[in-house]
Design a protein around this motif. Structure first.
Motif, PDB file in Angstrom:
ATOM      1  N   VAL A 196       0.831  -1.201   0.000  1.00  0.00           N
ATOM      2  CA  VAL A 196       0.000   0.000   0.000  1.00  0.00           C
ATOM      3  C   VAL A 196       0.866   1.251   0.000  1.00  0.00           C
ATOM      4  O   VAL A 196       0.619   2.209  -0.723  1.00  0.00           O
ATOM      5  CB  VAL A 196      -0.959  -0.002   1.212  1.00  0.00           C
ATOM      6  CG1 VAL A 196      -1.720   1.310   1.290  1.00  0.00           C
ATOM      7  CG2 VAL A 196      -1.929  -1.166   1.108  1.00  0.00           C
ATOM      8  N   GLY A 197       1.914   1.238   0.827  1.00  0.00           N
ATOM      9  CA  GLY A 197       2.770   2.410   0.944  1.00  0.00           C
ATOM     10  C   GLY A 197       3.440   2.795  -0.360  1.00  0.00           C
ATOM     11  O   GLY A 197       3.578   3.982  -0.680  1.00  0.00           O
TER      12      GLY A 197
ATOM     13  N   ASP B 248       5.609  10.150   1.219  1.00  0.00           N
ATOM     14  CA  ASP B 248       6.749   9.725   2.024  1.00  0.00           C
ATOM     15  C   ASP B 248       7.881   9.243   1.136  1.00  0.00           C
ATOM     16  O   ASP B 248       7.670   8.778   0.008  1.00  0.00           O
ATOM     17  CB  ASP B 248       6.337   8.592   2.979  1.00  0.00           C
ATOM     18  CG  ASP B 248       5.333   9.067   4.015  1.00  0.00           C
ATOM     19  OD1 ASP B 248       5.355  10.264   4.356  1.00  0.00           O
ATOM     20  OD2 ASP B 248       4.541   8.232   4.479  1.00  0.00           O
ATOM     21  N   THR B 249       9.099   9.343   1.662  1.00  0.00           N
ATOM     22  CA  THR B 249      10.247   8.775   0.960  1.00  0.00           C
ATOM     23  C   THR B 249      10.214   7.264   1.115  1.00  0.00           C
ATOM     24  O   THR B 249       9.540   6.732   2.012  1.00  0.00           O
ATOM     25  CB  THR B 249      11.549   9.321   1.564  1.00  0.00           C
ATOM     26  OG1 THR B 249      11.671   8.850   2.916  1.00  0.00           O
ATOM     27  CG2 THR B 249      11.570  10.847   1.540  1.00  0.00           C
ATOM     28  N   PRO B 250      10.932   6.524   0.251  1.00  0.00           N
ATOM     29  CA  PRO B 250      10.952   5.060   0.384  1.00  0.00           C
ATOM     30  C   PRO B 250      11.387   4.609   1.775  1.00  0.00           C
ATOM     31  O   PRO B 250      10.827   3.647   2.315  1.00  0.00           O
ATOM     32  CB  PRO B 250      11.964   4.641  -0.688  1.00  0.00           C
ATOM     33  CG  PRO B 250      11.865   5.711  -1.727  1.00  0.00           C
ATOM     34  CD  PRO B 250      11.615   6.979  -0.966  1.00  0.00           C
ATOM     35  N   ARG B 251      12.366   5.287   2.349  1.00  0.00           N
ATOM     36  CA  ARG B 251      12.824   4.894   3.681  1.00  0.00           C
ATOM     37  C   ARG B 251      11.716   5.088   4.710  1.00  0.00           C
ATOM     38  O   ARG B 251      11.540   4.252   5.609  1.00  0.00           O
ATOM     39  CB  ARG B 251      14.062   5.719   4.058  1.00  0.00           C
ATOM     40  CG  ARG B 251      14.658   5.334   5.407  1.00  0.00           C
ATOM     41  CD  ARG B 251      15.953   6.080   5.657  1.00  0.00           C
ATOM     42  NE  ARG B 251      16.543   5.692   6.923  1.00  0.00           N
ATOM     43  CZ  ARG B 251      17.706   6.143   7.381  1.00  0.00           C
ATOM     44  NH1 ARG B 251      18.422   6.996   6.629  1.00  0.00           N
ATOM     45  NH2 ARG B 251      18.174   5.748   8.541  1.00  0.00           N
TER      46      ARG B 251
ATOM     47  N   ASN C 242       7.591   3.068   8.344  1.00  0.00           N
ATOM     48  CA  ASN C 242       6.191   3.085   8.776  1.00  0.00           C
ATOM     49  C   ASN C 242       5.552   1.714   8.667  1.00  0.00           C
ATOM     50  O   ASN C 242       4.750   1.317   9.526  1.00  0.00           O
ATOM     51  CB  ASN C 242       5.393   4.098   7.947  1.00  0.00           C
ATOM     52  CG  ASN C 242       5.782   5.533   8.237  1.00  0.00           C
ATOM     53  OD1 ASN C 242       6.286   5.843   9.320  1.00  0.00           O
ATOM     54  ND2 ASN C 242       5.576   6.413   7.269  1.00  0.00           N
ATOM     55  N   ALA C 243       5.914   0.986   7.614  1.00  0.00           N
ATOM     56  CA  ALA C 243       5.365  -0.361   7.452  1.00  0.00           C
ATOM     57  C   ALA C 243       5.799  -1.267   8.599  1.00  0.00           C
ATOM     58  O   ALA C 243       5.003  -2.044   9.131  1.00  0.00           O
ATOM     59  CB  ALA C 243       5.819  -0.951   6.111  1.00  0.00           C
TER      60      ALA C 243
END
Length: 333
Positions: free
Chosen positions: A41-42, A180-183, A188-189
């Motif tokens: 999802v992110g 959001d950035t990938p990091r 968050n995940a």
């Protein structure tokens, strides 16, 4: 008293040795599934894979997110269930929609066993004709259960059973993708995965411990006594009764037992029907030893009982239909 106290720790060691690796393995796959759901999802991956499973999720009135769980189940049943648990926890799916999704998952959970067990293990034991007929029958049963889920979703689900605005955000709020950035997405995940593990793992450990203790103190082989009336009702030869009993307790041993009897006591179709009935009988044992602890650990007792009941009922119905087809409907096979 001293002797009793000293003996208790040694008696618990085998239980702990059996429970810990099982719980650790399942927890690892659940963590992977939940984490993957949050990442999907992110990073907006849901839209990219949705087309591969939309022919199932679309008619069943399920959101595209469920498609990622379905595809994941083909690689790992536990991870796929972990993703569905995340969607239910977040409010994306209500209980009815989750039951439909779990049912649709059935065939994809079966697919991985074709390559890890049925083809490399059972096919050499049973031979090409009986082996393919058995694997094909089990695959057809799983596929019928999956389409039953699709039909149930089309009939029973509506937008009221799905809330796509929640995605998999832990707080239940809508998740703004791409901000959001990938990091940050990965971080968050993982933050959303940890609370699920803290809740699920202790529950798994408790239920599995209880099951192991009970199986060590209870004779479950008595459950196979139902093989006699089942074999008689469907008209199988008397040799089927001991084979069903063995097959119900160990699939590989059952296959090895019936293989030399094909062409002697059994036709190919009778042999496959015997093994399928052995599978029905084994549900009582496998449900108690594996399915209940696994489902209770993921969903909790209340909803886990519903999942177990639906899975077991559909398997019995469709395996029963497969047995009837093999024994009573003429075919050149």
């Amino acid at each position: 008293m001293v002797v009793a106290l000293q003996s208790q720790p040694s008696a618990l060691l085998p239980v702990v040795a059996e429970v810990l690796p099982r719980v650790a393995r399942i927890a690892l796959f659940i963590a992977f599934g939940v984490f993957l759901a949050n990442l999907a999802v992110g990073f907006g991956l849901v839209e990219r894979v949705a087309g591969l499973s939309r022919f199932l999720t679309g008619p069943a009135n399920l959101p595209d997110e469920v498609g990622t769980a379905i595809l994941t189940t083909a690689a790992s049943t536990t991870a796929g269930y972990g993703m569905l648990a995340e969607f239910r926890e977040s409010g994306t799916l209500d209980d009815k929609a989750t039951l439909v999704a779990v049912t649709i998952n059935t065939f994809f959970g079966f697919v991985q066993h074709i390559f890890t067990f049925y083809l490399p293990v059972l096919l050499p034991i049973l031979g090409l004709r009986v082996g393919l007929l058995y694997v094909g029958s089990r695959a057809l049963v799983a596929l019928c259960i999956t389409f039953t889920g699709v039909f149930a979703g089309a009939l029973l689900l509506s937008p009221a059973n799905v809330d796509q605005s929640t995605t998999t955000a832990a707080d239940g709020g809508a998740q703004e993708r791409g901000s959001d950035t990938p990091r940050e997405v990965v971080h968050n995940a993982w933050d959303r995965t940890l609370p699920k593990l803290r809740r699920i793992v202790p529950r798994l450990a408790v239920v599995y411990t209880l099951v192991v203790v009970l199986t060590r103190t209870t004779d479950l082989t008595a459950l196979t006594e139902v093989a006699d009336p089942l074999a008689t009702i469907v008209g199988l030869p008397g040799a089927a009764i001991p084979v069903i009993a063995v097959f119900a307790l160990d699939t590989t041993a059952g296959a090895a037992t019936i293989a030399p009897l094909v062409g002697v006591d059994f036709t190919a179709r009778q042999a496959v029907a015997t093994m399928l009935i052995g599978g029905i009988v084994s549900f009582a044992v496998s449900t108690f030893k594996r399915s209940i602890p696994f489902q209770y650990g993921i969903w909790g007792p209340r909803f886990g009982s519903k999942v177990v009941a639906v899975n077991t009922a559909l398997k019995i119905v469709w395996i029963g239909a497969a047995v009837a087809t093999l024994l009573w409907i003429p075919s050149p096979l």
